[in-house]
Every structure is written in structure tokens, then in C-alpha cells.
Design an enzyme around this catalytic site. Structure first.
Site: not given
Length: 259
Positions: A236, A210, A213, A129-130
Site C-alpha cells: 500500500c 479495503c 482491492c 488511493c492508498c
């Protein structure tokens, strides 16, 4: 030592890690604003950007840069899952500091459609995702730059305690001008210049990423303890490998998380 004592030869550390260490030692005696001015106006003129999250204490570095060049490129990773307060803070600081070249960088729509159509990848694979929301977009945005400035500091977490002033990323230099600043120095600078604060700081968020998280930090914890709480993940990925080269190109296509 003043900035006038730094010669053009000190820029020769671009591709030489050993020379980087020697030059960094010479430059380390400069105060932070002087170091930034040297980097922006001389060593990397026209080839340097500041990467800012517009997070908890981002105003410090943004304020320093604004005194030197209000049109310096400021790269902002708009991941699509940021707190509304962060977006509002970005807009407020742009106006307050008269920043003239803030570039918002979103993730690629086709990548999101393929890998995270329901915006839930953070739950099953936070590394990936990062990667698609931050690492790969920044790598693409930094093409053409010889150096970039970060706001990382040693006191933020155990993984940053040995953070150097300069880092070599293959043929690009990463500068951490606030590396040796303390939390008290950061707070003092914010107060001294009456800089606006991120709304979430007062609500227990000393480090803000974000929405999915980021959680509040308890008294006595590292400032970054609220990031990816309960997971082994602590970064990240922006600072765990060079944002250049073949490895990153491969990562853009890989289904596995960046390492």
C-alpha cells in the site's frame, strides 16, 4: 539474554543505521513479549505506537501489547472503504482485550473531495488511493512518535522474506516483532489464547485490506496474493518509504503516486 541485559545505550540506534544492526542483533535473542515490553516501557517509553489493521491475525500482536499496556496508542487507518466485518472485528477486539487508546484515523475530507469524490480512485490510480487514504494520514498521525510497531511477517509474501526486526526510518524506528514468526506459530498463539478471529478469514481472506482491492486467496498462493490482484502493486505504500521528511511533504501535494 534477558531484557535486563539491554542497556540504555542500545537506544542509541535511533539515528544510526549501523548501530541499529548491532543493537538489533543483541535484542533479537529476546522472546517477542519481552522485546515488546522493552520497546514500550524502556527504549521508547511514551513515544511509541502500534499500527494495526485489525486484520486476519492482528489479535496476536494486540493481545501481547494489552498484557503490557492497555493504554498504548493503537493507530487504526479507517480508509472509508473497509469491510464492515473489519470494523466489527475492531470493536470486538477493543472490548475483548480492554484496549483503551485505539485511535481511528480517517483520510482528510478535503483530500477525498478533491481527488476521489466518487470513491473510484482505486480503479484508475490505486497508488494514489492508498496515499490519500493510508500513507498520508498515518504519516501525520505518527508525528511526535519515535517508534512504531507493525504486524508484518516474512512468510506473508516474497517482498517480505528479508524483513528485519528493526528498521530505521530517518530518526524514527519501525519494529516488526513478528517478522520471523511462521503461519503455524500465529495460528498456535490464536488458539492458545482463544482469541477471536476475523470473520473473513474462514471465507478465504488471509490478508484483508479495503473492499475494492481485496479478493479471496487460492490454495498455494501467498497470503497476500488477494491484495490488488491483477495489478503490479503489492504494497500500500506504508512500508516502501520513510513516513517522514521532505519527500512525504511533497507527496501530500503531488498528483503522482508515491514511489
Amino acid at each position: 539474554m534477558s531484557a535486563n541485559d539491554i542497556s540504555a545505550d542500545d537506544a542509541g540506534f535511533l539515528a544510526d543505521a549501523a548501530a541499529l544492526g548491532h543493537s538489533a542483533e543483541k535484542i533479537a535473542s529476546l522472546d517477542t513479549p519481552a522485546l515488546l515490553r522493552l520497546s514500550i516501557e524502556d527504549l521508547f517509553a511514551g513515544k511509541i505506537a502500534l499500527v494495526s489493521s485489525f486484520g486476519a491475525d492482528s489479535a496476536v500482536l494486540l493481545h501481547m501489547v494489552a498484557q503490557i499496556d492497555k493504554a498504548l496508542p493503537v493507530l487504526f487507518l479507517d480508509t472509508g472503504v473497509l469491510f464492515p466485518e473489519t470494523l466489527a472485528y475492531r470493536d470486538r477486539l477493543i472490548k475483548f482485550l480492554d484496549l483503551r487508546n485505539v485511535i481511528s484515523i480517517p483520510p482528510k475530507k478535503d483530500r477525498l473531495a478533491t481527488e476521489d469524490p466518487e470513491t473510484f480512485l482505486w480503479s484508475s490510480n490505486p497508488d494514489r488511493c492508498c496515499a490519500i487514504r493510508k500513507v498520508l494520514p498515518l504519516a501525520e498521525a505518527l508525528k511526535g512518535f519515535d517508534a512504531w510497531i507493525t504486524g508484518r511477517k516474512r512468510f506473508q509474501s516474497s517482498t517480505r522474506r528479508s524483513l528485519p526486526l528493526f528498521e530505521a526510518e530517518e530518526k524514527r524506528i519501525k519494529i516488526n516483532p513478528l517478522a520471523n514468526w511462521s503461519a503455524a506459530q500465529i495460528l498456535g498463539y490464536l488458539h492458545a489464547h482463544d482469541l477471536p478471529r476475523h470473520e473473513l478469514v474462514a471465507k478465504g481472506y488471509p490478508s484483508i485490506g479495503c473492499v475494492p482491492c481485496t479478493s479471496r486467496v487460492r490454495p498455494g498462493e501467498d497470503p497476500r496474493a488477494g491484495r490488488w490482484r491483477g495489478a503490479a502493486k503489492v504494497e500500500c505504500g506504508l512500508h516502501t518509504q520513510p513516513l517522514t521528511g521532505v519527500a512525504l511533504q511533497a507527496a501530500a501535494l503531488a498528483e503522482e503516486p508515491l514511489s
